[in-house]
Design an enzyme around this catalytic site. Sequence first.
Site, short mmCIF file in Angstrom:
data_model
loop_
_atom_site.label_atom_id
_atom_site.label_comp_id
_atom_site.label_asym_id
_atom_site.label_seq_id
_atom_site.Cartn_x
_atom_site.Cartn_y
_atom_site.Cartn_z
N TYR A 146 0.85 -1.18 0.00
CA TYR A 146 0.00 0.00 0.00
C TYR A 146 0.89 1.23 0.00
CZ TYR A 146 -3.45 3.45 1.69
OH TYR A 146 -4.27 4.54 1.83
N ASP A 241 9.19 2.79 -0.30
CA ASP A 241 8.14 3.38 0.51
C ASP A 241 8.39 2.95 1.95
OD1 ASP A 241 5.96 4.18 1.93
OD2 ASP A 241 4.48 3.52 0.46
N LYS A 274 4.52 8.58 9.02
CA LYS A 274 4.28 7.95 10.33
C LYS A 274 5.29 8.41 11.39
CE LYS A 274 1.15 4.59 8.52
NZ LYS A 274 1.12 3.88 7.27
C1 LIG Z 1 0.44 4.44 5.96
C2 LIG Z 1 1.15 4.20 4.66
C3 LIG Z 1 1.01 5.07 3.57
C4 LIG Z 1 -0.01 6.18 3.55
O1 LIG Z 1 0.26 7.16 4.51
P1 LIG Z 1 -0.96 8.11 4.98
O2 LIG Z 1 -0.27 9.07 5.91
O3 LIG Z 1 -1.97 7.23 5.60
O4 LIG Z 1 -1.47 8.79 3.76
C5 LIG Z 1 1.80 4.87 2.46
N1 LIG Z 1 2.68 3.86 2.42
C6 LIG Z 1 2.83 3.00 3.43
C7 LIG Z 1 3.84 1.91 3.33
C8 LIG Z 1 2.06 3.13 4.58
O5 LIG Z 1 2.19 2.23 5.57
#
Ligand SMILES: *Cc1c(COP(=O)(O)O)cnc(C)c1O
Length: 435
Positions: A146, A241, A274
């Site tokens: 994601y 990511d 995060k």
């Molecule tokens: C949480 C997450 C996102 C999205 O971040 P948001 O702050 O919720 O938009 C993108 N990539 C990864 C790997 C994530 O865990």
Amino acid sequence: MTPNTDRNEQLFERAKALIPGGVNSPVRAFRAVGGTPRFVQRAQGAYFWDANGKRHIDYIGSWGPMILGHGHPAVVEAVQRAVADGFSFGAPTEREVELAQEIVDLLPSVEMVRLVSSGTEAAMSAIRLARGATGRSKIVKFEGCYHGHADALLVKAGSGLATFGNPTSAGVPPEVVQHTLVLEYNNVAQLEEAFALHGPDIACLMIEPIAGNMNFVRAAVPFMRRCRELCTQHGALLVFDEVMTGFRVALGGAQSVYAKAIAGFRPDLSVLGKVIGGGMPLAAFGGPRAIMEQLAPLGPVYQAGTLSGNPVATACGLATLKEIRKPGFFDGLARKTAALVDGLKSAAAQEGVALCADSEGGMFGFFLLDALPQNYPQVMKSDSQRFNRLFHGLLDRGVYIAPALYEAGFVSAAHSEADIAETLAAARDVFKAIG
Ligand SMILES: *Cc1c(COP(=O)(O)O)cnc(C)c1O
């Protein structure tokens, strides 16, 4: 009929009348596991208290950011001081420079960063930058990873590698995902085939190096090595990511974990979120100067944000990073997380429940399966009925894990050995019941 005195249920009823599904992000609605979401009243350390005043040991921690636990005094103080000086200016501040410096110091692959407000925004912007910098359109992603909810990323695999993806959300026109190729995680043969077919058109390959959005699945080292080699060979950018893994699995992120296994390894671009906001809306993307200078106002790739680099969020992020940089922080966190995971494994074994688990730093995952899955279809072989019974059994006993079997878990520095022991006792009880 006696009136319902459950405050969580009351609030959920009100919320459902006003907010779609009663929540502002879908997984919070408990749709996968059933039942009523807990409305959080307040949180401190490893715990939160729900609307009924019941205490829960929190293994979600806002889905990762709360690596110090809730309400860490040094972070609270930094935020309070920042608030007193103003919430937002839409003009540069010293703290943005300090945070950029921290990120550059901690990640050798990053020479420059741009701060934004969410992981979604950071991933979307990194893809635009990769496309702008390479002059190419196609992107590669993996099933089960994601990267936020940008249109081009809400996509599942098409019928074959020669075809591109299909939208997974209404409202995303097929044309918008026609440049997105979705591959199976940890599948080297498919990766090679995709680059053989489309190599000169691929702008970037985006990956969660340790995937936390299909529970917890590591990219195998030979697979990651091949990702790096193929990107380099074909002039595509490797985009890590690390919104979830950054400053969570190690101080240097998952890239530092792979750099230990693969000599000279680094991604081209990194996406962060995060933990760097410490619970405030803050995210970032960064990489080498030559690529980052393609961004406006220096270059042709447009990207902007009214609240980007927000002074309160940067204060929160900086105070959080300062704590996790202290010597031994990650060793302690990793040890605690491993103790939880090992305890879960042995409790399950005692009760005859098939369970496997893994962790890195302060992030963990477990599966009601015999062996750790390597990709999304294998994750989805988990027995969801049994997971749901496990989830509710733990919740009843005041242990709060993610309300879906495809989410990772998080331990914070505030979790004590007693919290872990209480969690394991609850788990043993529940394993008995679902055994
Ligand atoms: C949480 C997450 C996102 C999205 O971040 P948001 O702050 O919720 O938009 C993108 N990539 C990864 C790997 C994530 O865990």
